[in-house]
Design a protein around this motif. Structure first.
Motif, PDB file in Angstrom:
ATOM      1  N   SER A 114      -4.032 -33.270  11.286  1.00 17.38           N
ATOM      2  CA  SER A 114      -4.689 -34.580  11.362  1.00 17.38           C
ATOM      3  C   SER A 114      -6.204 -34.433  11.369  1.00 17.38           C
ATOM      4  O   SER A 114      -6.910 -35.222  10.711  1.00 17.38           O
ATOM      5  N   ARG A 118      -8.613 -35.964   8.538  1.00 17.59           N
ATOM      6  CA  ARG A 118      -9.626 -36.948   8.931  1.00 17.59           C
ATOM      7  C   ARG A 118     -11.033 -36.489   8.565  1.00 17.59           C
ATOM      8  O   ARG A 118     -11.818 -37.257   7.996  1.00 17.59           O
ATOM      9  N   SER A 129      -2.272 -37.637   1.454  1.00 11.76           N
ATOM     10  CA  SER A 129      -1.570 -37.946   2.711  1.00 11.76           C
ATOM     11  C   SER A 129      -0.182 -37.319   2.745  1.00 11.76           C
ATOM     12  O   SER A 129       0.489 -37.362   3.773  1.00 11.76           O
ATOM     13  N   PHE A 132       1.412 -34.944   5.535  1.00 15.52           N
ATOM     14  CA  PHE A 132       2.106 -35.360   6.756  1.00 15.52           C
ATOM     15  C   PHE A 132       3.617 -35.455   6.569  1.00 15.52           C
ATOM     16  O   PHE A 132       4.338 -35.727   7.525  1.00 15.52           O
ATOM     17  N   LEU A 156      -3.121 -37.945  14.748  1.00 13.21           N
ATOM     18  CA  LEU A 156      -2.465 -38.671  13.659  1.00 13.21           C
ATOM     19  C   LEU A 156      -2.859 -40.144  13.674  1.00 13.21           C
ATOM     20  O   LEU A 156      -3.074 -40.753  12.626  1.00 13.21           O
ATOM     21  N   ALA A 159      -6.297 -40.289  12.182  1.00 14.00           N
ATOM     22  CA  ALA A 159      -6.227 -40.001  10.744  1.00 14.00           C
ATOM     23  C   ALA A 159      -5.644 -41.172   9.965  1.00 14.00           C
ATOM     24  O   ALA A 159      -6.066 -41.448   8.838  1.00 14.00           O
ATOM     25  N   SER A 160      -4.714 -41.888  10.562  1.00 19.68           N
ATOM     26  CA  SER A 160      -4.071 -42.999   9.853  1.00 19.68           C
ATOM     27  C   SER A 160      -5.035 -44.146   9.561  1.00 19.68           C
ATOM     28  O   SER A 160      -4.778 -44.966   8.692  1.00 19.68           O
TER      29      SER A 160
END
Length: 195
Positions: A114, A118, A129, A132, A156, A159-160
């Motif tokens: 993550s 990021r 992505s 993941f 996470l 990062a999302s």
């Protein structure tokens, strides 16, 4: 004889006091000296700041063979708000990590994955992505194994927020981590994460 009695009564017994072992002062001897010239104080402070900047720069460049350590250091510098002092070095390191991340990202945990995602996205490097997907089970849901990894879940979650339109895995990650972190906040977390 009366005088010898009074002289022996006037002698006080020797008192021994235990010595105190106080810890070292965190300020050192900074306040023991006084400098009259304000310009001299400013020069000393500027030199101290320069020395610290040089030390951080050396640390950043010393970890070239350890990309995960570099990522953590860059993240720390950015969170402290002092990354602008090292913009050139950070960009070089990020570029190097972008060029080589395929060599190591398969072996790292959720937190470092993550963080890698990021930081690369924040520095305008496109990274898929799909990295993941390894945290999903055979049914397409995020694995139960990551439910206990609070640090990884926070990574996470952060990062999302750098998702692009159509990145469904990051949409799912945001929903999943939000629910799990709320649940953890009410039941499992202790200081300092619960704060």
């Amino acid at each position: 004889m009366a005088t010898s009695n009074t002289s022996s009564q006037n002698i006080k017994p020797e008192v021994t006091r235990p010595t105190a072992n106080f810890p070292k002062n965190v300020w050192g001897d900074r306040f023991l000296s006084y400098i009259h010239d304000a310009n001299e104080v400013i020069d000393i402070q500027k030199q101290h700041i320069k020395d610290l900047e040089d030390e951080v720069q050396k640390e950043l460049l010393a970890t070239l063979s350890q990309p995960l350590e570099q990522l953590i250091l860059i993240d720390t510098l950015e969170r402290l708000g002092i990354a602008y002092h090292y913009e050139k070095e950070i960009e070089e390191v990020i570029k190097e990590i972008y060029d080589t991340y395929h060599d190591f990202y398969g072996e790292i945990d959720l937190y470092h994955t993550s963080l890698l995602f990021r930081l690369l996205r924040q520095h305008d490097f496109f990274i898929s992505s799909d990295m993941f997907k390894k945290y999903k089970d055979e049914n397409g849901y995020f694995s139960e194994a990551i439910n206990e990894d609070v640090k990884g879940m926070l990574g996470l979650y952060e990062a999302s927020h750098l998702r692009l339109h159509g990145e469904n895995i990051l949409d799912e990650a945001l929903t999943f981590t939000t629910a799990q972190l709320r649940l953890m906040a009410t039941t499992k977390l202790s200081y300092p994460l619960a704060v």
